[in-house]
Design an enzyme around this catalytic site. Structure first.
Site, mmCIF file in Angstrom:
data_model
loop_
_atom_site.group_PDB
_atom_site.id
_atom_site.type_symbol
_atom_site.label_atom_id
_atom_site.label_comp_id
_atom_site.label_asym_id
_atom_site.label_seq_id
_atom_site.Cartn_x
_atom_site.Cartn_y
_atom_site.Cartn_z
ATOM 1 N N LYS A 92 -2.052 -1.483 -3.806
ATOM 2 C CA LYS A 92 -2.936 -0.314 -3.753
ATOM 3 C C LYS A 92 -2.096 0.953 -3.817
ATOM 4 C CE LYS A 92 -6.305 1.986 -0.761
ATOM 5 N NZ LYS A 92 -6.991 1.991 0.559
ATOM 6 N N LYS A 111 0.863 -1.186 0.000
ATOM 7 C CA LYS A 111 0.000 0.000 0.000
ATOM 8 C C LYS A 111 0.897 1.233 0.000
ATOM 9 C CE LYS A 111 -3.711 2.255 2.596
ATOM 10 N NZ LYS A 111 -4.586 2.169 3.794
#
Length: 306
Positions: free
Chosen positions: A231, A178
């Site tokens: 992400k 992320k």
């Protein structure tokens, strides 16, 4: 006949937001077509999405009360746990319900963990709370938990906590890579979780780092992750491909709020052709190598793909 990349409703996960203390759905200004839901409207939205062929959901809760340690995150009668119960009752066992597991929606400072006296995130104290959240979410009916805080050791801590509580069958979809991205802004309106000071670069990843992303993913697999996620998606298609080539577990990607809102805003101004842009976006993510796409277009795309 010779198309190389397929995308079907089973590849899609629909994010849903539920907010405590509202009496009707609240539209999210920066994300046209998305809303913060009441428990009742959440039920209806989930049933409608499932009827279009999308059987996978991820839930984000927005509590009325926030404090320094995010205590509502693991409250058995908190909004997220009540919503998980509602989805499980409404959808039965034919759908997969993932519970986002983080503290930023629940803390008054907006960070993903509890803080030291000096204002830094305390990794180990945060893991203890994450353990409590995982068990509360499993008890409420989650099929999987989705740890998104990027704390060191979070997957191992959650796997141990779930196993000790008798939830060996509850899976972990780890936000393994992320990045500290500029594409999260609309989500922070939706989840009401913008940091009140500083930023999250101390625990999210440097967007310039590819090899570190692979190491983070491999570490989460070693700790027990069932699915690993990259992400955001669009600015990190190379990371997705590299991860796909490196691991043998399912790979997910989050088509994040900023990616969604850019297309919606451009289409609203007549600058792009909206429907082809949506399917092209999702196809590019799938082509990069993912098995699962979290996207706010899940319901609409599924209807067009059937």
């Amino acid at each position: 006949m010779v198309r190389e990349t397929d995308i079907t409703p089973r590849h899609l996960v629909a994010p849903l937001f539920v907010k405590e203390g509202i009496t009707e759905p609240a539209p999210i200004t920066s994300m046209p077509g998305q809303s913060q839901h009441t428990l009742e409207s959440l039920r209806k939205e989930a049933v409608d999405i499932a009827s279009r062929g999308v059987r996978n959901f991820i839930l984000f809760g927005v509590p009325a009360h926030k404090d320094a340690e995010g205590s509502e995150s693991h409250n058995p009668t908190g909004i997220a746990q009540l919503a998980l119960q509602a989805l499980r009752e409404e959808l039965g066992d034919d759908c997969v319900v993932v519970a986002d597991l983080c503290l930023d929606e629940y803390t008054d400072h907006g960070h993903c963990g509890v803080l030291t006296d000096g204002g830094e995130v305390d990794n180990d104290r945060t893991l203890e709370i994450y353990r409590r959240i995982a068990v509360a979410q499993a008890e409420a009916g989650a099929d999987m938990v989705g740890p998104s805080g990027m704390m060191d050791g979070q997957v191992a801590a959650l796997r141990e906590a779930l196993d000790q509580a008798g939830y060996q069958r509850v899976g972990i979809m780890a936000y393994a890579a992320k990045f500290a991205s500029g594409f999260y802004g609309p989500f922070r309106e939706a989840a009401e979780c913008a940091p009140q000071f500083g930023d999250r670069r101390g625990y999210q990843m440097d967007p310039a780092n590819l090899e570190e992303a692979v190491r983070e993913v491999e570490a989460d697999i070693d700790e027990g992750a069932d699915i690993v996620m990259v992400k955001p998606a669009l600015a990190y298609l190379d990371v997705i491909r590299r991860v796909r080539d490196a691991v043998d577990v399912p790979v997910a990607a989050y088509n994040v709020s900023g990616e969604y809102s850019m297309v919606e805003a451009a289409a609203a101004h007549g600058w792009i052709d909206r429907e082809p842009a949506i399917l092209e976006t999702l196809t590019s993510i799938r082509r990069a190598g993912v098995d699962v796409i979290l996207t706010y277009w899940a319901a609409e795309a599924a209807q067009r793909l059937l």
